[in-house]
Structures are given as C-alpha cells and as structure tokens.
Design an enzyme around this catalytic site. Structure first.
Site, short mmCIF file in Angstrom:
data_model
loop_
_atom_site.label_atom_id
_atom_site.label_comp_id
_atom_site.label_asym_id
_atom_site.label_seq_id
_atom_site.Cartn_x
_atom_site.Cartn_y
_atom_site.Cartn_z
N ASN A 159 0.80 -1.22 0.00
CA ASN A 159 0.00 0.00 0.00
C ASN A 159 0.84 1.28 0.00
OD1 ASN A 159 0.40 -1.42 2.53
ND2 ASN A 159 -0.45 0.39 3.52
N CYS A 334 4.25 11.63 11.29
CA CYS A 334 5.03 12.74 11.83
C CYS A 334 4.35 13.25 13.09
CB CYS A 334 5.11 13.87 10.84
SG CYS A 334 5.44 13.33 9.17
N1 PLP Z 1 -4.23 -4.46 3.76
C1 PLP Z 1 -3.76 -3.48 2.98
C2 PLP Z 1 -2.62 -3.73 2.05
C3 PLP Z 1 -4.34 -2.21 3.04
O1 PLP Z 1 -3.86 -1.22 2.28
C4 PLP Z 1 -5.43 -2.00 3.93
C5 PLP Z 1 -5.99 -0.65 4.01
O2 PLP Z 1 -6.14 -0.03 4.99
C6 PLP Z 1 -5.90 -3.08 4.71
C7 PLP Z 1 -5.27 -4.29 4.59
C8 PLP Z 1 -7.08 -2.93 5.64
O3 PLP Z 1 -8.25 -2.86 4.87
P1 PLP Z 1 -9.68 -2.43 5.47
O4 PLP Z 1 -9.68 -0.97 5.52
O5 PLP Z 1 -10.69 -2.93 4.49
O6 PLP Z 1 -9.85 -3.08 6.77
#
Ligand code: PLP
Length: 774
Positions: A159, A334
């Site tokens: 992400n 931060c």
């Molecule tokens: N995994 C990844 C790679 C994410 O970017 C996110 C985002 O917050 C999550 C898990 C968690 O997802 P959710 O907001 O649907 O619980």
C-alpha cells in the site's frame, strides 16, 4: 477543485456503485435470508455479485465470503489457520514453531497474528520475512525458514510503495512445505490478475473501499480444503461462515464495481496507467530536482508513486501539496516534534532520510486523463512556489525578502536567522547540523552576506555546525566572520557589536548552563527587539547545569544579569522549544518556575538556587525528543486550554457590530500561501517560521482584540494561538480544523485563487500531515 491522489488509502464511490447501493436501500431492501419475494430478490443479487467476484478473481472454486472489509478477512483467515494448528497440537502432533509475515505487510496482518496467537494460547514465534531494497520478499531467507512456518502471510502489492510481490516465486518456495498461505489482495484488486484458483493461495482478503466501493464491504477467498473457523457465529448467514445479516447496500455497490471491471470502459488500461505514472513522475522531477522514487517502477503498481526529496521533509511537502489542492499522504507518521519514519521503507533498507520524508501519491484507475494533467500542472506549480520562496535553488534574482527573524527547528532545537533586508546582512544563531544544506540554500538564494554564525554556548548534545555552515557558503561570508577571526562561539574578534543595517547585536555572558553560555541582544536603535538566550531560559525550563562544562553557582547571578539587561518583559528566544511556545519572557517563566521567581525576586540566594536546581536535575532522564534533556522541565505538558474557535464563533467575531474586529492571521508558510492566496479573508500573513516577529505587536494590542490564527489543518494555528496566549493575550484563537473544515472559507479562497466555484466544497477532510499511509 481538489485533486485526490490518495487512492491507496481509499477511493470515492463510483456513481454506478452509489446508484446500486441506493436502489438496494430504497427498493430492493429485502433480507436475503427471507423466503418471500423481497428476500428472494436480495438473494439473487447476492448470488450474482458473488458469481461476478469469482470470475474477476479467477476463483471458480473455494469459498468466497462477504466481510466488512480486509481487516475482518485477515482476522478470519488468521483465526482459521491458527485454530487448525492448535487442533493439530491438541491431537498430539508436532506443529511448526513460527508464523511468518512480510516485513512490509499492512499492520493488520502482524497485529492479527500476534492477537490470535496470544488468544489461542499457541505461543508461536511471529517472525518478519525480510525484504530487499526493491521491496520484494527475500526468497532465499524464506526458503531456509519455510519448514518452520505454520502460516506465511505475503501481500500481493504494498500500500505504501505499490511494490508487487513475486507471488509465483513465493508459491515455488512454499510448494510442499505444508505451510498455509495468506495473500493480502487489497491493493491488487482490479489492478493485477490474481487468478486465485490457479495458485496455492489458501486465504485472500479484499476490501471494497480501495476500489470505488463504499467502506464496510469486503471479501475473503478461502481455497477449497483450507481450514476455516468462523469469526462470527449467529444466524448462519453466508453458509454459516460469517453470520450477521448481509450488508446488501455494500454488496450491491461492490457488485457494480466488479461489473465495471468485467465490462471494461470505466477503468484505464494498464498501458494508460503506466503512461500517467510517467507523466506524473516527469512533473515531480521538474518540480523537485533530486527527487528519488522509493520503489522500482517495473515491479510496482502503476498507480502508486512513493517519493522523497532531499532537503524537504514530508510535512513541508504535504502542506505544499495540500495548498495546491492535491491530496496526497505521508509515507511516514510525523509527530509534533519528531517524524516517525515509514516502517515499510525502513524494512527495505532505504536511508533514514528517505524513510522519514517519504510522500505517497496514488491515483485511481477511474481518474480521467484531464485530472492527471491538472495534477501534473499543480505539482509543477508547487516546485515553482518553492523556488520563489528560496526553499529550493532558483534562478530568480528577486526572491521574496526575508523577515527580520526566521526560526528553524529540528526536534525541538531552535536555530534563528536575523536578516536585515536593507543591508542584506544576516547572522545565524545556533546553527544545527541537520540544517546546513537548507540554510546554505536559503541564504544563497537571497544573496545575504553572513556577518556571523554564532552559538549561544558549546552544546552538550551536538557539536557546533557553525564551521560547516561557513564552509558551505564561503562566498557569502563577511571578512569579519572568516575562520581565525572569530572566537569559539563565532563572535568576531575585538567587535563590541555586530551591525546589521539599523540593527545591532551585542552579547551578554550568562554562565550557568555552560561556562561559556552567552545571550545575544538584538536592538533596533535604542529598542531591544529580542534576546537569544540559548538554553539559559527555555519555555517551561531552565537549562540544566549538571554537565561537566556547567557553572551551577553562576546560574542564579546570570539570571539576575539577564533581568537587568532585558527586563522582565523582554522577548526571549530559546535554544530549545520542546512544546512549540516560540518565545517567552522572564515574567512568564517566573509564573511557571518557582526557582527562577525565587532568585529574581531575591527570595533565594545564588547558593540556594543552585541547590534547588540540583535537586530538580537529579536523575534527569533524556527526553523523548532527543538524546539529552537540555533543561529540567517544570512545566512540560502541552497546554490543554482550548484555543479552538468554531465556525459560529468566528462568524460572531466577524459579524456586524462586533467590536473590536478580530485580527486574522494566516500562519501557513509563504510557499503554501502563494498556491492558495486568501483574499477572501484578507488576513495578515505571518508564517509560523516568522511568528516571533509579530508576537510583540500582537501582545501590544488591546486586551479585548481577538487574534484568530488559521492554517491548513488547525495544527499550526493552534500552536500560534497557545504561544500568544501564554505571553498574556487571552483573546488568542485558532480556526478549528483549519481551512480544510471551513468550506465557506475554503470555497472563497479557492475561487479567488483559481476561479472555480466548486473548489473546497467537494470531498471531505484532507489527510492530515500526521496520517500514516494506510
Ligand atoms: N491491507 C492493505 C494492504 C491495506 O492497504 C489495507 C488498508 O487499509 C488493509 C489491509 C485494511 O483494509 P480495510 O480498511 O478494508 O480493513
């Protein structure tokens, strides 16, 4: 108009998804478990969406369960895998001792592993799989370790960086190992062909809101034969895999997005996305020479750019982008005084400055080409604004004139530049090693000549960087500041005063914190403007005097000398300011510090003061902010007094007949204000870095004149309001939530700036600078 470049955090909801959700809520609202017509219709839609999802994910077999989002999917997968391990252990079988997860995994994964591992009493070791400089898993390490793993968790795409994992390589390593495999598919949905059915993936959680569906809907794929334990028991919905009445509005909306994916036309193609990334990267390179990209393009999602710019912190970049109406997010968290670096970039082994200053731009596959083009234009405007304000090198030969006083801070330590525009001469007080490059750039761009680089004392926590600064700008150095012609603290040999046009800097010995502690007094004509007191007096603290180089017995007399020369009300500029108070006076500190009050009012002798101070400093621990506490803080808590003013409060102050009229102050930095000028509110512009110039003027206002500060998020304006209030002006306020939460102000400001009546009124709150990349 705001341009949203934070699609990895969340996305807007596609119009067709909104419509689908609304129609389910308004018309087809039946409960899919009911057996009458309304229920049957809902059931049919539910089944349809599941079938589409199976096609999109390439998962004809296995189970596909609707969840509330990826975090729930991850919990369910981890609970299922760990329950199976426990059952094996309870049956007397040996189980592998470790649970592995990628070091750059979203926190939901390692936290879920630790949580369920503890709750189920498994006591397995939870171990991070290292990643390489390119962000990909170390498969050699994994190969060596896999026989010890009961569960392996590896995300499909990251992400923060967009780095795409080598799922085939991981599958190869895991083959035959017996380990269960969880792949977090959140960032891959709709962007990568996962073909779940063709891979040995046991669990794959997904989240709707990362791909244009609303928040609160997600999916979990579970391979045929993989262990499953429901997280939620109850009415037996979803084949008893996930009880609770289904979120039909969310499911219908997700269905509309999946339909759009299948049918094509809504989302840009891969080649279009790659082309857009290239254009955005080019704009970043033009705007910020030296920008580095923190993930290799050839193995990253084309919609994610994670960048660091040498010399420009994440907070500065986020404020800058935000002022340009570009919503991006910090790659790191931060705090007020210290930036917490991104654990993802740290795990990749990138240099500390890159991990601490990273910014992520992530656009959506449903964005238009025109939006991307406008984003590129604004990125270039950001670069132009930095050049015009001397933050980055500029060919501009008439840059903005500096204020008399500019303050720079690094983790609570303060450095000042005193600059006289008329004579173009300046002095730097207490340079900090981290700022050498920034200061050199700042001075050079303005063509200021450097009359002296002064230290207020030989610092306990860092070596002086005065010489490094002199070396960095030899062409700016006045003769009297040449090496060999200045003393250890940088004062020109034989000089009584340093003249800066109409200003004069003189020095005053104030031994105590160190033997050589010196205060510098800045006068304009006969008036004392401010005094640089180093660590002798700080807001809420007196400099500690338990160092080898301290002079504890001289401290009390030095404070009295200071009082005689600057008075109780003279503005003091400290060497450290841990709590963003900017400036203080002896009178203000006497209120907070009984020892100081005692010695100045004559209640304590120099000896009694030194003893009292010794008691205060006994076992003084390093502060959280830096390696050495520079003062025993007697009033260290941030003021909790509310300075926030809400919309109604400001309207009342601005209203007809309200008297006296408030003074409105925009404390954003010049590079931000240039990007979104604010004619509508017609405020004074006093950037936080130059706030100390205006404090005396505001202190002199009638007591009932409100001073209302504002900025982007309400953070910096609250600092300014608290600082002024602490100096005695009770009517000091901060616009709550900043411009971000003030649609009227935001709209009129942006209208003035760009002629777009919709600006500032579109979506919600921009990501605050202290948001973690999610
Ligand atoms: N995994 C990844 C790679 C994410 O970017 C996110 C985002 O917050 C999550 C898990 C968690 O997802 P959710 O907001 O649907 O619980």
């Amino acid at each position: 108009m705001e341009i949203y470049l934070d699609a990895n955090a969340t996305t807007p909801v596609l119009p067709q998804a909104r419509e689908a959700a609304l129609s389910v809520m308004a018309d087809a609202f039946g409960n899919p478990s009911s057996i009458h017509g309304s229920g049957l219709k809902a059931r049919a839609r539910l089944d349809e969406v599941r079938a589409t999802a199976r096609r999109v994910l390439g998962a004809p077999g296995g189970r596909l369960v609707f969840t509330s989002g990826a975090t729930e999917g991850i919990q369910t997968a981890v609970l299922s895998a760990l329950t199976a391990l426990r059952q094996r252990r309870d049956a007397g079988q040996a189980i592998p001792p470790q649970l592995l997860y990628g070091a750059t995994e979203h926190k939901a994964v390692p936290e879920a592993l630790k949580h369920w591992n503890a709750l189920l009493g498994l006591g397995l070791e939870v171990v991070a799989i290292p990643v390489g400089l390119d962000g990909r898993h170390d498969l050699v390490w994994l190969r060596e370790q896999v026989s010890a793993a009961g569960l392996v968790c590896t995300m499909a795409a990251n992400n923060e960086t967009g780095v795409i994992s080598d799922l085939d390589g991981i599958a190869e390593v895991l083959r035959g190992s017996g380990a269960l495999w969880l792949v977090d598919g959140v960032q891959a949905l709709g962007k990568l062909p996962l073909q779940l059915g063709e891979r040995a993936i046991d669990y794959a959680p997904f989240s709707g809101h990362k791909l244009y569906a609303p928040k609160g809907i997600g999916m979990l794929y579970v391979r045929e034969g993989a262990p499953f334990t429901p997280l939620m028991a109850g009415g037996g919905q979803e084949g008893a895999l996930r009880s609770g009445t289904e979120n039909m509005a969310g499911i219908a909306a997700l269905g509309a997005v999946l339909d759009a994916l299948e049918q094509g036309g809504t989302f840009a193609s891969l080649s279009q996305l790659i082309d857009r990334r290239q254009r955005l990267a080019d704009a970043l390179r033009d705007a910020f020479p030296g920008v580095v990209f923190n993930a290799p393009f050839d193995i990253s999602l084309p919609t994610t750019l994670n960048v660091s710019v040498p010399g420009l912190g994440a907070k500065l970049l986020l404020d800058l982008f935000d002022a340009a109406g570009l919503r991006v997010s910090g790659g790191s968290a931060c705090g007020a005084s210290k930036a917490a670096p991104s654990y993802v970039l740290q795990a990749m082994g990138l240099p500390a400055w890159r991990a601490a200053s990273a910014v992520r731009l992530s656009f959506g596959a449903a964005d238009t080409d025109a939006t991307l083009e406008e984003a590129c234009r604004r990125v270039r405007a950001c670069g132009e604004s930095l050049r015009a304000t001397c933050q980055t090198p500029s060919p501009n030969d008439s840059p903005q004139a500096p204020d008399l006083l500019t303050r720079f801070t690094v983790d609570g330590a303060c450095c000042y530049v005193v600059a006289d525009v008329a004579s173009r001469r300046c002095v730097v007080v207490d340079p900090l090693p981290e700022l050498t490059g920034t200061l050199a750039q700042w001075l050079r761009c303005r063509g200021l000549s450097l009359a002296a680089v002064l230290d207020t004392h030989s610092h306990g926590d860092h070596a002086s960087s005065a010489q490094a600064l002199r070396d960095a700008v030899p062409e700016l150095l006045s003769e009297e500041a040449w090496p060999g012609r200045v003393d250890a603290l940088g004062w020109p040999a034989g000089a009584e005063v340093i003249a800066l046009g109409a200003y004069r800097l003189s020095r005053l010995a104030t031994p105590g914190h160190t033997e050589d502690s010196t205060a510098y007094l800045l006068h304009a004509g006969g008036d004392l403007v401010a005094t640089f007191v180093g660590d002798t007096v700080m807001p809420g603290a007196l400099g500690r005097s338990d160092f080898a180089q301290s002079a504890p017995a001289a401290f009390g007399p030095s404070l009295k000398t200071l009082e005689r020369n600057v008075g109780l009300d003279g503005l003091l500029l400290p060497g450290h300011d841990y709590d963003d108070r900017f400036a203080t006076t002896l009178a203000v500190e006497c209120e907070a510090q009984p020892l100081l009050d005692g010695v100045l009012k004559g209640r304590l002798s120099a000896e009694a003061f030194a003893i009292g101070k010794g008691v205060l400093e006994h076992d003084l621990a390093p502060t959280q902010y830096q390696t050495m506490a520079c003062g025993a803080r007697v009033a260290c808590a941030r003021s909790t007094e509310r300075v926030e003013l809400d919309v109604a409060g400001l309207q009342a102050l601005l209203g007809e007949g309200a008297h006296p009229k408030p003074v409105l102050v925009d404390v954003r930095e010049a590079y931000e204000a240039r990007l979104s000028p604010n004619e509508a509110l017609a405020p004074e512009a006093v950037p936080l870095s130059a706030l100390i110039n205006a404090l005396p003027r505001w202190r002199a206002l009638p007591a009932d004149t409100p001073v209302v500060f504002f900025c982007r998020s309400g953070n910096r304006s609250a600092q300014a309001a608290r600082a002024l209030r602490r100096l005695g002006h009770a009517q000091s306020w901060s616009l709550a939530g900043g411009l971000a939460l003030w649609p009227e102000a935001g709209a009129s400001l942006a209208t003035g700036a760009r002629g777009n009546p919709n600006a500032g009124t579109t979506s919600g709150v921009p990501i605050a600078f202290d948001a973690i990349a999610i």
